[in-house]
Write a protein that holds these residues in place. Structure first.
Motif, PDB file in Angstrom:
ATOM      1  N   ARG A 156      -1.461  -2.352  11.472  1.00  0.00           N
ATOM      2  CA  ARG A 156      -0.949  -1.182  10.650  1.00  0.00           C
ATOM      3  C   ARG A 156      -0.609  -0.118  11.659  1.00  0.00           C
ATOM      4  NH1 ARG A 156      -2.796   0.082   5.277  1.00  0.00           N
ATOM      5  NH2 ARG A 156      -3.365  -1.794   4.388  1.00  0.00           N
ATOM      6  N   ASP A 211       0.803  -1.039   0.234  1.00  0.00           N
ATOM      7  CA  ASP A 211      -0.137   0.091   0.131  1.00  0.00           C
ATOM      8  C   ASP A 211       0.760   1.202   0.160  1.00  0.00           C
ATOM      9  OD1 ASP A 211      -1.791   2.090   0.361  1.00  0.00           O
ATOM     10  OD2 ASP A 211      -2.727   1.072   2.162  1.00  0.00           O
ATOM     11  N   TYR A 220       0.018   4.213   2.262  1.00  0.00           N
ATOM     12  CA  TYR A 220       0.356   4.006   3.708  1.00  0.00           C
ATOM     13  C   TYR A 220       2.001   3.906   3.980  1.00  0.00           C
ATOM     14  CZ  TYR A 220       1.306   1.179   7.870  1.00  0.00           C
ATOM     15  OH  TYR A 220       1.402   0.387   8.627  1.00  0.00           O
ATOM     16  N   LEU A 275      -3.991   7.145   9.887  1.00  0.00           N
ATOM     17  CA  LEU A 275      -3.738   5.746   9.641  1.00  0.00           C
ATOM     18  C   LEU A 275      -4.775   4.942   9.689  1.00  0.00           C
ATOM     19  CD1 LEU A 275      -0.575   5.439  12.232  1.00  0.00           C
ATOM     20  CD2 LEU A 275      -0.706   5.439   9.673  1.00  0.00           C
ATOM     21  N   LEU A 280      -6.359   5.078   6.110  1.00  0.00           N
ATOM     22  CA  LEU A 280      -5.566   4.472   5.211  1.00  0.00           C
ATOM     23  C   LEU A 280      -5.793   2.849   5.163  1.00  0.00           C
ATOM     24  CD1 LEU A 280      -2.121   6.335   5.397  1.00  0.00           C
ATOM     25  CD2 LEU A 280      -3.720   6.308   3.485  1.00  0.00           C
ATOM     26  N   THR A 281      -6.550   2.396   6.392  1.00  0.00           N
ATOM     27  CA  THR A 281      -6.660   1.125   6.721  1.00  0.00           C
ATOM     28  C   THR A 281      -7.861   0.780   5.706  1.00  0.00           C
ATOM     29  OG1 THR A 281      -5.773   1.293   8.829  1.00  0.00           O
ATOM     30  CG2 THR A 281      -7.146  -0.910   8.332  1.00  0.00           C
TER      31      THR A 281
END
Length: 452
Positions: free
Chosen positions: A382, A255, A258, A369, A372-373
């Motif tokens: 993550r 990713d 990420y 974060l 972005l998951t």
């Protein structure tokens, strides 16, 4: 965030039992909403348990990151008195290694969180931190290794079992108001960064510094006990016969949005925390009276209280990227403004402004974060990966800045450390711009109705 488990699809099954449906209704969901979710029941965005968890997390942040934010007091005390045979760089290793230990086990801690060991970690972490604080109060003057073991290793490890799980648990209770709830929770760190330095300085002036540490340890024990009773996890609905979700590390690493954001966080952590470690010493070195300089760290953290609330409120409306990028750019500019500080009013203005904008980054990064998951069952993993990598830069950042302080004539060369702080923070801002571009290009935000 999830401890594992998936909702049943409309084509392949039903919920395991009527009791699970009842749990879902009690949490504010509906059975039809589960058909498209992967991971836990949809967050209720409120309710008694949700706000109790925010309050409990606030206390944990107050006692962990908040206490670490007071290391500027220790840096000054150790440099001038308790460890005066050591260089500022040697002493800063204590604080940086404490932060490293708080972040570095993130991969393991995040995975344990996803597996459902939240309460176990918080309980063990509470005991370990309080025990280490009392052991710190028993260390002997000039014994660097004793202080390092108690403060850097013991407290750092205890905080690692408290910090990341407490940040991650917010996602089980909030979605649309996740950034605001996270901001409220992590504002406890800012308030702790105000209270702890004042307590340590005042108690250190009136009595032995060790007694000040014991007083803060007793207060920490009481708050963490209450927090353990307040924070709640949420039940999960999973199809009959399904297995807990296993994080897909290959997918996580591939990713790009990420990974770029994590690389940016690495750069940011190299420089952003320089004032939190050295502002009090900087003020004393500039001729400001010790009585006033003692408030430098508290002022810095007072600015971050609102910095962890207001930007998070707007992040729910405009997106975490759109808030975190300008916050980092302004923090970088403010870092260079340290060149103009020459008196206590200057320290005050700088502390409030830098505390506000740098504190915004600290509170916004968990929400970023989370956005972005792609699979919320991997949120702990993550965050753990990101925090572990950032922990490495936290380990080396402030010692590097401490080493750069030394000039050939024995004075402090502040300009070198200030430049490193500003440049690294700006590099992180540029990296976040690139990460935002990659996230939007892959369909993030618009595809899921989110602001970026």
């Amino acid at each position: 965030m999830s401890c594992g488990g998936r909702s049943s699809s409309s084509a392949h099954g039903t919920l395991t039992a009527q009791s699970d449906l009842e749990k879902e209704k009690n949490l504010g969901g509906t059975s039809t909403s589960l058909s498209h979710l992967e991971g836990p029941i949809g967050p209720p965005d409120g309710g008694r348990d949700a706000w109790m968890t925010v309050a409990g997390t606030w206390m944990i942040q107050f006692c962990t990151y908040g206490y670490s934010s007071a290391f500027g007091v220790y840096q000054d005390f150790y440099t001038r008195d308790y460890l005066k045979n050591q260089t500022p760089s040697d002493i800063s290793w204590i604080g940086s290694f404490q932060l490293f230990m708080m972040y570095a086990p993130g991969i393991l801690v995040g995975n344990l969180f996803d597996r459902g060991y939240f309460h176990h970690m918080v309980a063990v972490g509470s005991i370990l931190q309080v025990f280490s604080m009392f052991m710190l109060s028993l260390t002997q003057r000039g014994q660097y290794y004793q202080i390092f073991l108690a403060q850097a290793v013991g407290m750092g490890l205890g905080q690692s079992l408290l910090f990341l799980p407490s940040v991650s648990i917010i996602g089980q209770h909030f979605k649309n108001r996740r950034a605001l709830a996270t901001g409220i929770a992590v504002s406890g760190a800012s308030v702790g960064g105000i209270i702890w330095p004042i307590m340590l300085n005042k108690l250190g002036q009136r009595a032995v510094f060790a007694n000040g540490i014991r007083a803060t340890a007793s207060m920490t024990a009481a708050l963490l006990l209450i927090a353990n009773l307040m924070v709640k996890t949420r039940p999960f609905v999973r199809p009959q016969g399904s297995q807990p979700h296993r994080p897909d590390f290959k997918s996580i690493v591939s990713d790009t949005a990420y990974t770029v954001s994590v690389a940016s966080a690495f750069c940011i952590s190299l420089g952003l925390f320089f004032p939190f470690f050295y502002l009090q010493l900087y003020a004393v070195d500039k001729g400001i009276s010790k009585e006033l300089a003692f408030y430098a760290v508290a002022i810095l953290n007072s600015g971050s209280v609102m910095g962890r609330l207001l930007p998070n409120f707007f992040a729910d409306k405009f997106g975490p990227y759109n808030m975190i990028i300008p916050c980092l750019a302004i923090s970088s500019i403010l870092a260079f403004s340290m060149f103009g500080i020459g008196d206590f009013p200057g320290v005050t203005v700088f502390g409030i402004l830098y505390g506000f904008w740098s504190g915004s980054y600290v509170s916004l990064i968990p929400s970023l974060l989370a956005q972005l998951t792609t699979n919320m069952a991997e949120i702990g993993t993550r965050m753990g990966i990101a925090f572990s990598i950032a922990g490495v830069s936290l380990l080396i950042g402030t010692p590097i800045e401490g080493a750069l302080l030394h000039a050939h004539d024995g004075s402090y060369a502040w300009y070198r450390s200030i430049i490193l702080c500003g440049v690294m923070t700006m590099c992180g801002a540029v990296g976040m711009v690139i990460s935002r571009f990659l996230f939007v290009r892959r369909g993030g935000g618009g595809e899921r109705g989110q602001r970026v």
